[in-house]
Design an enzyme around this catalytic site. Sequence first.
Site, PDB file in Angstrom:
ATOM      1  N   HIS A  40       0.863  -1.190   0.000  1.00 56.02           N
ATOM      2  CA  HIS A  40       0.000   0.000   0.000  1.00 56.02           C
ATOM      3  C   HIS A  40       0.895   1.235   0.000  1.00 56.02           C
ATOM      4  O   HIS A  40       1.292   1.750   1.042  1.00 56.02           O
ATOM      5  CB  HIS A  40      -0.933   0.007   1.210  1.00 56.02           C
ATOM      6  CG  HIS A  40      -2.021   1.037   1.098  1.00 56.02           C
ATOM      7  ND1 HIS A  40      -3.364   0.725   1.085  1.00 56.02           N
ATOM      8  CD2 HIS A  40      -1.969   2.387   0.958  1.00 56.02           C
ATOM      9  CE1 HIS A  40      -4.080   1.831   0.962  1.00 56.02           C
ATOM     10  NE2 HIS A  40      -3.249   2.861   0.885  1.00 56.02           N
ATOM     11  N   HIS A  42       1.490   4.871  -2.447  1.00 55.92           N
ATOM     12  CA  HIS A  42       1.062   5.712  -3.571  1.00 55.92           C
ATOM     13  C   HIS A  42       2.296   6.394  -4.166  1.00 55.92           C
ATOM     14  O   HIS A  42       3.019   7.087  -3.435  1.00 55.92           O
ATOM     15  CB  HIS A  42       0.078   6.779  -3.094  1.00 55.92           C
ATOM     16  CG  HIS A  42      -1.197   6.210  -2.545  1.00 55.92           C
ATOM     17  ND1 HIS A  42      -2.363   6.141  -3.280  1.00 55.92           N
ATOM     18  CD2 HIS A  42      -1.488   5.662  -1.346  1.00 55.92           C
ATOM     19  CE1 HIS A  42      -3.319   5.579  -2.543  1.00 55.92           C
ATOM     20  NE2 HIS A  42      -2.813   5.290  -1.367  1.00 55.92           N
ATOM     21  N   ARG A  93       4.120  16.302 -14.012  1.00 54.85           N
ATOM     22  CA  ARG A  93       3.465  16.690 -15.274  1.00 54.85           C
ATOM     23  C   ARG A  93       3.938  15.935 -16.503  1.00 54.85           C
ATOM     24  O   ARG A  93       3.158  15.664 -17.395  1.00 54.85           O
ATOM     25  CB  ARG A  93       3.682  18.191 -15.504  1.00 54.85           C
ATOM     26  CG  ARG A  93       3.050  18.976 -14.390  1.00 54.85           C
ATOM     27  CD  ARG A  93       2.948  20.423 -14.661  1.00 54.85           C
ATOM     28  NE  ARG A  93       2.240  21.056 -13.558  1.00 54.85           N
ATOM     29  CZ  ARG A  93       2.127  22.357 -13.389  1.00 54.85           C
ATOM     30  NH1 ARG A  93       2.675  23.185 -14.271  1.00 54.85           N
ATOM     31  NH2 ARG A  93       1.471  22.834 -12.369  1.00 54.85           N
ATOM     32  N   ASP A 161      -5.408   3.563  -9.565  1.00 54.88           N
ATOM     33  CA  ASP A 161      -6.310   3.979  -8.487  1.00 54.88           C
ATOM     34  C   ASP A 161      -7.264   5.071  -8.974  1.00 54.88           C
ATOM     35  O   ASP A 161      -6.829   6.061  -9.569  1.00 54.88           O
ATOM     36  CB  ASP A 161      -5.459   4.509  -7.324  1.00 54.88           C
ATOM     37  CG  ASP A 161      -6.134   4.315  -5.976  1.00 54.88           C
ATOM     38  OD1 ASP A 161      -6.966   3.397  -5.859  1.00 54.88           O
ATOM     39  OD2 ASP A 161      -5.828   5.082  -5.045  1.00 54.88           O
ATOM     40  N   GLY A 195      -9.546   7.984  -2.033  1.00 53.58           N
ATOM     41  CA  GLY A 195     -10.371   9.186  -1.874  1.00 53.58           C
ATOM     42  C   GLY A 195     -11.206   9.143  -0.606  1.00 53.58           C
ATOM     43  O   GLY A 195     -10.858   8.469   0.361  1.00 53.58           O
ATOM     44  N   HIS A 222      -9.501   0.917  -0.816  1.00 56.71           N
ATOM     45  CA  HIS A 222      -9.395   1.572   0.483  1.00 56.71           C
ATOM     46  C   HIS A 222     -10.767   1.389   1.152  1.00 56.71           C
ATOM     47  O   HIS A 222     -11.796   1.688   0.530  1.00 56.71           O
ATOM     48  CB  HIS A 222      -9.127   3.063   0.335  1.00 56.71           C
ATOM     49  CG  HIS A 222      -7.733   3.412  -0.108  1.00 56.71           C
ATOM     50  ND1 HIS A 222      -7.218   3.076  -1.315  1.00 56.71           N
ATOM     51  CD2 HIS A 222      -6.752   4.103   0.544  1.00 56.71           C
ATOM     52  CE1 HIS A 222      -5.977   3.535  -1.410  1.00 56.71           C
ATOM     53  NE2 HIS A 222      -5.666   4.163  -0.292  1.00 56.71           N
ATOM     54  N   GLU A 225     -11.419   3.382   6.365  1.00 54.86           N
ATOM     55  CA  GLU A 225     -10.364   4.298   6.827  1.00 54.86           C
ATOM     56  C   GLU A 225     -11.005   5.471   7.578  1.00 54.86           C
ATOM     57  O   GLU A 225     -10.617   5.781   8.697  1.00 54.86           O
ATOM     58  CB  GLU A 225      -9.558   4.790   5.615  1.00 54.86           C
ATOM     59  CG  GLU A 225      -8.434   5.767   5.952  1.00 54.86           C
ATOM     60  CD  GLU A 225      -7.721   6.311   4.712  1.00 54.86           C
ATOM     61  OE1 GLU A 225      -8.286   6.214   3.591  1.00 54.86           O
ATOM     62  OE2 GLU A 225      -6.607   6.839   4.860  1.00 54.86           O
ATOM     63  N   ASP A 302       1.938   3.806   2.862  1.00 60.01           N
ATOM     64  CA  ASP A 302       0.891   4.632   2.245  1.00 60.01           C
ATOM     65  C   ASP A 302       1.467   5.821   1.459  1.00 60.01           C
ATOM     66  O   ASP A 302       1.578   5.748   0.237  1.00 60.01           O
ATOM     67  CB  ASP A 302      -0.111   5.092   3.317  1.00 60.01           C
ATOM     68  CG  ASP A 302      -1.470   5.472   2.749  1.00 60.01           C
ATOM     69  OD1 ASP A 302      -1.658   5.312   1.546  1.00 60.01           O
ATOM     70  OD2 ASP A 302      -2.335   5.928   3.523  1.00 60.01           O
TER      71      ASP A 302
HETATM   72  N1  HPA Z   1      -6.783   7.112   1.487  1.00 61.44           N
HETATM   73  C1  HPA Z   1      -7.579   7.712   0.605  1.00 61.44           C
HETATM   74  N2  HPA Z   1      -7.099   8.337  -0.461  1.00 61.44           N
HETATM   75  C2  HPA Z   1      -5.777   8.377  -0.626  1.00 61.44           C
HETATM   76  C3  HPA Z   1      -4.909   7.772   0.251  1.00 61.44           C
HETATM   77  C4  HPA Z   1      -5.431   7.086   1.370  1.00 61.44           C
HETATM   78  O1  HPA Z   1      -4.709   6.474   2.171  1.00 61.44           O
HETATM   79  N3  HPA Z   1      -3.640   7.996  -0.185  1.00 61.44           N
HETATM   80  C5  HPA Z   1      -3.765   8.700  -1.325  1.00 61.44           C
HETATM   81  N4  HPA Z   1      -5.044   8.930  -1.608  1.00 61.44           N
HETATM   82 ZN    ZN Z   2      -3.713   4.856   0.504  1.00 60.45          ZN
END
Ligand code: HPA
Ligand code: ZN
Length: 358
Positions: A40, A42, A93, A161, A195, A222, A225, A302
């Site tokens: 996990h 990004h 970009r 994503d 999101g 996700h 959370e 994350d």
């Molecule tokens: N949660 C929701 N949206 C996100 C996250 C996350 O951990 N990281 C990047 N976008």
């Molecule tokens: Zn995430």
Amino acid sequence: MYRFVQALCGAAGYTGPHHLVPCSVDFDSFIRRLPKAELHLHLEGTVTPETLVELSAGQNSAALGPEQARALFHYTDFSGFLLAFKAVTEHLRTPDDYELATWRMAQRLAHQGVVHAEVYVSVGVVYYWRRCEFEPLFLGMERARVRAESELGLSLYWIFDAVRHFGPDEAARVFRKAAELRPQFPSIIGIGIGGDERRTGAEPFRSLYTEAREAGLRLTAHAGETVGPEGIWGALNIGAERLGHALSAIHDPELMGVLAERQIPLEICVSSNLRTGCCARPEDHPLRRYFDAGLMVTLNSDDPALFLSDLEDEYRIAQECFAFTEEHLRELASNSIEASFLPPERKVEILRRLESLE
Ligand code: HPA
Ligand code: ZN
């Protein structure tokens, strides 16, 4: 030796005092040597303020000084974090920007003993905010991925994503692009939704998840959370195979039972939850209770540049704040390999190395 576990001082709510905890050099070395996967992560959340300054220097209207770049990383709650994530992404970009971001991420991962990572890329933000094609940017990422494999021995898979609160039509563009590119780029392993869960659950994405699965893509989401267990049930109901965060499962014994029985992998991100304020205090985090209940737990960072923590830190936090032993950490690393989307033969090879690690 003592270290301040600053990673546990959340931006929202929990502001200190910093924990002063004992920490052994041997443990650090053990954590680094553990062959492990990051599941996990990004890509955009790995870009540091220093790299943003470098990238933005070539962007005529958007050049950033060091202070301005650092300011983009400030937030005080989950909504602010999403805006910070968007602000960083806006400075990625060109294909070269994506290549550099990927290469730097790969170098940091390899340095931490990560042998494989499945990396979210926010295609949804590119389409919705930048209104540009994703393929050219993806080719930049691929150049760095191929280089990372040959020079660092690190394998990378991509998870496209979507941003759930942009709605299903936008998500469809993201998932269909993943399906279209996958035959040519098998490194595109799956799809996910990130999101703001407070604005929409998983149900509106059901048919898109079915379509993605039929295209050979693996399904993540996700879930739980920022909302309660219903968000996790929703993700399971549309077929998610792996869950990001799953923080609120602890409040639902029936759900805990299902997660344990089906061994659904959970992508746990402790520093993230504390810094966004989704979890108020380290002692409230369910990591240890999940582990003790036999859930399939993995540790993840994350958005390391936004949460000031990397995967090694997450393993240290597990040891220092949740009393995980060396053998427990070996099990967590093993879970990360088993829960990955790697082919069985590669899993077996890494798991053998893990078992024989002294
Ligand atoms: N949660 C929701 N949206 C996100 C996250 C996350 O951990 N990281 C990047 N976008
Ligand atoms: Zn995430």
